[in-house]
Motif scaffolding. Structure first.
Motif, PDB file in Angstrom:
ATOM      1  N   GLU A 422       0.846  -1.202   0.000  1.00 15.54           N
ATOM      2  CA  GLU A 422       0.000   0.000   0.000  1.00 15.54           C
ATOM      3  C   GLU A 422       0.876   1.245   0.000  1.00 15.54           C
ATOM      4  OE1 GLU A 422      -3.374  -2.219   2.699  1.00 15.54           O
ATOM      5  OE2 GLU A 422      -2.516  -0.339   3.398  1.00 15.54           O
ATOM      6  N   GLY A 424      -0.688   4.420   0.173  1.00 14.77           N
ATOM      7  CA  GLY A 424      -1.539   5.535   0.585  1.00 14.77           C
ATOM      8  C   GLY A 424      -0.943   6.414   1.674  1.00 14.77           C
ATOM      9  N   GLY A 425       0.050   5.870   2.390  1.00 17.69           N
ATOM     10  CA  GLY A 425       0.681   6.650   3.443  1.00 17.69           C
ATOM     11  C   GLY A 425       1.547   7.783   2.916  1.00 17.69           C
ATOM     12  N   SER A 426       1.842   7.752   1.630  1.00 16.79           N
ATOM     13  CA  SER A 426       2.680   8.808   1.049  1.00 16.79           C
ATOM     14  C   SER A 426       1.798   9.902   0.479  1.00 16.79           C
ATOM     15  CB  SER A 426       3.548   8.219  -0.066  1.00 16.79           C
ATOM     16  OG  SER A 426       4.064   9.251  -0.872  1.00 16.79           O
ATOM     17  N   GLN A 427       1.890  11.082   1.062  1.00 17.30           N
ATOM     18  CA  GLN A 427       1.072  12.214   0.604  1.00 17.30           C
ATOM     19  C   GLN A 427       1.440  12.598  -0.827  1.00 17.30           C
ATOM     20  OE1 GLN A 427      -1.267  13.196   2.911  1.00 17.30           O
ATOM     21  NE2 GLN A 427      -2.163  14.138   1.100  1.00 17.30           N
ATOM     22  N   SER A 430      -0.088   9.978  -3.154  1.00 17.17           N
ATOM     23  CA  SER A 430      -1.555  10.062  -3.136  1.00 17.17           C
ATOM     24  C   SER A 430      -2.036  11.288  -3.887  1.00 17.17           C
ATOM     25  CB  SER A 430      -2.065  10.135  -1.698  1.00 17.17           C
ATOM     26  OG  SER A 430      -1.757   8.975  -1.008  1.00 17.17           O
ATOM     27  N   GLU A 449      -7.687   2.136  -1.859  1.00 21.51           N
ATOM     28  CA  GLU A 449      -6.271   2.150  -1.481  1.00 21.51           C
ATOM     29  C   GLU A 449      -5.396   2.257  -2.722  1.00 21.51           C
ATOM     30  OE1 GLU A 449      -6.080   1.963   2.717  1.00 21.51           O
ATOM     31  OE2 GLU A 449      -4.518   2.254   1.207  1.00 21.51           O
ATOM     32  N   ARG A 628      10.502  -0.964   2.972  1.00 18.29           N
ATOM     33  CA  ARG A 628       9.335  -0.397   2.329  1.00 18.29           C
ATOM     34  C   ARG A 628       9.374   1.124   2.341  1.00 18.29           C
ATOM     35  NH1 ARG A 628       3.165  -2.385   3.216  1.00 18.29           N
ATOM     36  NH2 ARG A 628       4.144  -4.392   2.903  1.00 18.29           N
ATOM     37  N   GLU A 629       9.766   1.699   3.446  1.00 17.86           N
ATOM     38  CA  GLU A 629       9.758   3.180   3.530  1.00 17.86           C
ATOM     39  C   GLU A 629      10.734   3.770   2.536  1.00 17.86           C
ATOM     40  OE1 GLU A 629       8.579   3.656   8.219  1.00 17.86           O
ATOM     41  OE2 GLU A 629      10.174   4.906   7.389  1.00 17.86           O
ATOM     42  N   ILE A 632       9.305   3.522  -0.911  1.00 14.89           N
ATOM     43  CA  ILE A 632       8.277   4.537  -1.156  1.00 14.89           C
ATOM     44  C   ILE A 632       8.936   5.892  -1.388  1.00 14.89           C
ATOM     45  CG2 ILE A 632       6.345   5.788  -0.095  1.00 14.89           C
ATOM     46  CD1 ILE A 632       5.497   3.137   1.187  1.00 14.89           C
ATOM     47  N   GLU A 636       8.629   8.334  -4.620  1.00 16.21           N
ATOM     48  CA  GLU A 636       8.327   9.773  -4.541  1.00 16.21           C
ATOM     49  C   GLU A 636       9.333  10.566  -5.378  1.00 16.21           C
ATOM     50  OE1 GLU A 636       8.336  10.646  -0.381  1.00 16.21           O
ATOM     51  OE2 GLU A 636       6.304   9.894  -0.054  1.00 16.21           O
TER      52      GLU A 636
END
Lengths: 778, 284
Positions: A422, A424-427, A430, A449, A628-629, A632, A636
């Protein structure tokens, strides 16, 4: 005493700081960054510095420099070389440079190549004398570097036609030289000859001779580097076995004998590339799978390869690499980077990216990400989706990010089974995806999601010639669905309308009857599959709709169009765009439109909504990734690297026109050319014929400048954006490829086109497959 | 005695370890896999996968076709190989040659054999030409339900040799005097076959039957090679279903299908073994 101690301390600190500056990876030049928009073609170490050259520019760099230093006067060498051709009073043209002098005919001209070759303390640049039938002479021109660094032309060596290759039909070109290196005043290079296989050439500049060295091996030589003591290292790949075998060979230039040092690792069908051997360290450096490796090499064999750094540039077998101090420096089409060879091992934190979809922004994001996260190394490779399926089955965490085309069946399997992390935690991601077209959001989101990010997209659509079809042939309107299009073609065939327009072609010159028929049918089938993708209710009517399409298609008497049944290789390929009836064109704000054709989104049958298929490539994070972070964060960075054109293509709210980065440079070229013509016209001794020719050229150049000034300012103009936006509502992501799966669909369609099966049989076959997939639970 | 047992165990240990690692452990963990939901989170769902599977039309179709093909192929192979073996027993000259030749298809690679079959049964191939010569219509052997015929024939061709060899060795082990006594007593060919031959070759016959059936259950690659992932409904086997589920990353349904089928096969062979023991007891 204290003074001496202080001085010693200063010197020590200075040494340490210089060492600190020299150590570590460096980005020397990057396409599109800091005003660098050039393509480095040649790179080597010269006089303790890095020397790089493109066609028009030469740059230098040494460790500690913050950027490239442009060598002034290099661009002028091209003109200076052309000026070596002079004409005497009776019109005899002569080329003269150094000791080389010969007459030219009226069509011959001189031009410089991009290849620069260092030979001891001399520098040579390849050049050509070319004429009507291509290259006639290949020259090596000495480049002299003055005290102040200004280059000029020195002597010249004429190799004649020894470095030309036959392109066929009596046309010759200059052989390109790869992995060029020099030993004992001779140049060695790999080059493709008339045989089509890479050959090893020895170029003796002193005697102006070219010899082909004997390579007594079965495999193909992929790459080459100097070794020591008059020997070369060759990477040879045997593709006849599965998996392929890549070997490192030691080639003795004098005896032409080969010693097999051992096997090199490879990645799928990719062999190590960008080789360079450091004699002082006894190490061979190369790039494989997005990483830099070192391998101890001696005449007796190989040690163990060790991965020590990442390589963000996309390389090819002829990419250039050198060692300068502690840096392994590689140049590729998108930049020049250096990697510190003293690094003992790879940092603990590594990000692996499998760029299956070949997304450029993924590569471009490397530098921003590693600047922000220097504790990471990033390896980018290009695997295949079969590896992806296997990785998911094994719940492997080896790869952190994948890119994939949405058409690939693996993507729908991953989305259905939830094998994507997922996002979705990344503004940033998203917000970015929310700004995109709805059809793109539908591809990457499920149950609200976000699971993937679209990073590239292009759409194709049918285009038709309104002037020909409506204005001249008298049809009421352009058909907006396939049934009506086929009905129009059937009418054209039965009424013989096309015979009134003998210069008109369906898709372009050279298309046979079968080509036109199969192109039309395939384009229709692509639309049909796109329509099927739009919902379950369409699947229920698939057979009935396909039958309707096939019946309309079969009503066309293709033989009535008078199209050739065989290819005419001797015929003319000239055509005018306004004489083309149909085309499948890219729908993009960036690309050239054939102004004579109008894009027409096509529905499958009357009354259905028309669609334009868009091929979308996405990036997603492996749900089993242990980083994962960081992954992501990388996405970005990649999202931030989307070009203005890609943003306009994917986001309906992005409507700012994009200036051409080359506008000023190109205007300057026109201005310089105009000034040159005016200067030549000012010569009172010009004969009438030359004056008329120059006057005509000057007028043309002024006209082109005016056109360019008006139209060339924008890469993407307001008009381009407005035209593109008309089609946004029709776009839909292509999810199932016509040629996907086991290729049965493709062979069934060709059986139908060949008449081996009927439309009912084709529809039944395709229907059967779709039904079975649905019943399995697609 | 204890040390003898210990040395026996030591010799068995490597094999047992391999069995454990490559069969027992995966078998048991596979059961656990079939009780999860198949997403990357692997949530426990109990028997839901089994319920979904047994309600899926394509799984049931694949199972039905697999059983039908095995019911056609196994007995056909058994009877054909027995008859041929019996015939070869009475062919003295060139007997060795025929025995060797019969085994060749078993050794040949399947992909090579498939290419030959594709040519033979092509729409314009020799088989259809013969049919046309006999006044019949061409058949789309490779694109319709008729694909069963080439599949069955190929199965027979490939496996006949091996079963033949087993029957031959069993037949050769029957003492000749038994037949002489039977002839003297006035027993004809059929009486000899059912009274002497079949009872004495029962273990080998049973072995052939089991192997034939197991090989029949494994019919898939020929179908896949000829007709792809989605062949005609009549030849869509259980392995087609499992293969398609695998490519969709639905490993849970693959394992669920495998275990379901495994239970069915276990039940079938349990019955067969029971019948075989009853038959052997009866003969004794």
């Amino acid at each position: 005493m204290k003074k001496w101690l202080a001085l010693a301390l200063c010197l020590l600190l200075l040494t340490l700081s210089v060492g600190a500056l020299a150590a570590g990876n460096v980005t020397i030049a990057l396409q599109g960054e800091n005003g660098f928009n050039d393509y480095i073609d040649t790179m080597f170490v010269w006089d303790g510095r890095l020397l790089m050259a493109s066609y028009s520019n030469m740059y230098t760099w040494k460790p500690g420099d913050t950027g490239l230093t442009t060598v002034k006067g290099y661009e002028e060498l091209n003109q200076a070389f052309s000026d070596c051709i002079t004409a005497d009073e009776d019109g005899t043209r002569t080329f003269a440079l150094g000791d080389v002098e010969f007459e030219l005919d009226e069509n011959q001209y001189a031009s410089m190549n991009t290849t620069l070759i260092p030979m001891g303390d001399k520098l040579y640049r390849m050049a050509n004398i070319s004429g009507e039938n291509g290259t006639t002479n290949v020259l090596f021109v000495e480049i002299l570097i003055a005290e102040d660094g200004t280059p000029s032309l020195g002597g010249c060596i004429d190799m004649g036609d020894q470095l030309t290759e036959d392109y066929g039909d009596g046309y010759t070109g200059t052989r390109s030289l790869m992995n060029v290196c020099a030993y004992n005043s001779k140049v060695y290079a790999r080059s493709y000859g008339d045989s089509g296989y890479p050959e090893l050439l020895e170029i003796d500049l002193e005697n102006a001779e070219v010899n082909e060295l004997t390579l007594d091996i079965e495999s193909d030589v992929q790459s080459m580097s100097t070794f020591a003591d008059g020997k070369l290292l060759l990477v040879a790949t045997d593709y006849s076995v599965d998996p392929m075998v890549t070997s490192l060979l030691l080639y003795d230039i004098e005896s032409e004998e080969i010693t097999d040092l051992g096997q090199l690792p490879s990645d799928g069908w990719t062999a190590p590339a960008a080789l360079t051997y450091d004699e002082a360290r006894g190490m061979l450096y190369y790039v494989l799978s997005g990483s830099v490796w070192r391998l101890p090499v001696s005449e007796t064999g190989l040690g163990e390869p060790e991965e020590f750094s990442d390589m963000p540039l996309e390389i090819y077998s002829d990419s250039a690499a050198v060692i300068l101090d502690n840096l392994y420096i590689l140049s590729a089409y998108n930049g020049v980077v250096g990697r510190d060879v003293t690094i003992e091992k790879l940092p603990e934190q590594q990000l692996h990216i499998d760029n299956i979809g070949y997304v450029e922004t993924i590569r471009n994001a490397y530098f921003d990400f590693t600047d922000a996260h220097p504790e990471f190394v990033v390896s980018i490779s290009n695997g295949g989706s079969s590896n992806l399926i296997q990785d998911m089955m094994n719940r492997s965490s080896e790869v952190d990010i994948y890119t994939l085309n949405v058409e690939d069946s693996a993507f729908s399997a991953l989305m259905n089974r939830g094998f994507l992390a997922e996002l979705g935690g990344s503004q940033v991601l998203s917000d970015g995806v929310n700004a995109m077209y709805d059809f793109l959001k539908a591809v990457v989101m499920k149950d609200g999601e976000l699971y993937a990010v679209p990073l590239d997209m292009y759409a194709n659509s049918m285009s038709m010639n309104r002037t020909l079809i409506v204005d001249k042939m008298g049809y009421e309107k352009l058909p907006d669905n396939w049934v009506d299009l086929f009905a129009m073609l059937a009418d054209m065939a039965s009424t013989g309308k096309l015979q009134d327009f003998p210069e008109v072609t369906f898709f372009g010159p050279g298309y046979t009857e079968l080509d036109v028929k199969s192109n039309m049918f395939m384009d229709m089938m692509n639309s049909y599959y796109l329509w099927l993708d739009q919902g379950e209710e369409n699947l229920m009517r698939s057979s009935e709709v396909l039958m309707q399409l096939c019946q309309a298609f079969e009503a066309i008497d293709w033989s009535a169009f008078g199209l050739p049944t065989d290819y005419d290789y001797e015929g003319s390929w000239e055509y005018k765009e306004e004489n083309i009836l149909f085309s499948q064109d890219s729908i993009s704000p960036q690309y050239y439109y054939n102004e004579a054709l109008e894009t027409v989104p096509m529905a499958v049958i009357p009354g259905e909504k028309p669609f334009i298929g868009a091929r979308v490539t996405v990036a997603f994070v492996n749900p089993f990734s242990t980083q994962r972070e960081a992954a992501i964060a990388y996405l970005e960075a990649a999202f931030g690297k989307l070009s203005a054109g890609q943003r306009i293509t994917m986001m309906p709210g992005e409507n700012e026109p994009v200036l051409s980065p080359y506008y000023e440079e190109n205007l300057k070229y026109y201005d310089d050319s105009i000034a040159e013509y005016e200067k030549q016209l000012a010569d009172e001794n010009l004969d009438e014929e030359t004056r008329d020719m120059l006057t005509l050229s000057l007028e043309d150049m002024k006209k082109w400048r005016a056109e360019y000034e008006e139209e060339g300012r924008w890469d993407i103009s307001e008009k381009d954006i407005e035209r593109y936006r008309q089609y946004g509502d029709f776009m839909a992501a292509t999810r199932s490829s016509l040629w996907g799966g086991d290729g049965d669909t493709y062979s069934q369609i060709y059986q139908y086109l060949d008449g081996a099966i009927t439309a009912q049989q084709l529809a039944a076959e395709l229907e059967k497959t779709l039904q079975m997939q649905r019943l399995e639970g697609m | 005695m204890f040390s003898k047992k210990k040395s026996v165990l030591l010799f068995l240990l490597p094999g047992l370890c391999m069995l454990m690692v490559f069969y027992i452990v995966p078998f048991v963990s596979g059961i656990g896999y079939s009780l999860t939901d198949g997403s990357y989170k692997n949530a426990f769902v109990g028997l839901q996968n089994y319920r979904d599977l047994w309600q899926n039309q394509m799984f049931l179709l694949g199972l039905k076709n697999t059983m039908e093909l095995s019911l056609i192929c196994a007995p056909l192979l058994w009877v054909t190989s027995f008859v041929m073996a019996a015939g070869l027993m009475s062919v003295k000259p060139f007997g060795e040659f025929f025995r060797g030749t019969a085994l060749m298809p078993y050794l040949a690679p399947s992909s090579a054999m498939l290419l030959v079959w594709l040519v033979l049964f092509d729409f314009g191939g020799p088989i259809n030409r013969v049919l046309v010569a006999l006044g019949m219509e061409r058949v789309m052997w490779l694109e319709s339900a008729a694909l069963r015929v080439p599949i069955v024939l190929m199965f027979l061709w490939k496996n006949l040799g091996f079963c033949l060899i087993i029957f031959l060795s069993a037949l050769q082990a029957i003492p000749e005097p038994l037949y002489e006594y039977a002839r003297l007593e006035g027993a004809g060919f059929l009486r000899q076959t059912f009274g002497i031959t079949l009872p004495l070759i029962t273990p080998s016959a049973f072995l052939v039957f089991v192997m034939a059936w197991i090989n029949a259950f494994k019919i898939f690659k020929e179908v896949y090679f000829i007709a792809g992932a989605y062949p005609d409904y009549s030849v869509y086997t259980l392995q087609n279903y499992m293969n398609n589920m695998y490519s969709k990353l639905n490993y849970q349904l693959v394992t669920t299908a495998a275990y379901s089928f495994g239970l069915i096969v276990f039940a079938i062979f349990a019955v067969l073994f029971f019948l075989q023991r009853r038959a052997a007891h009866g003969l004794n």
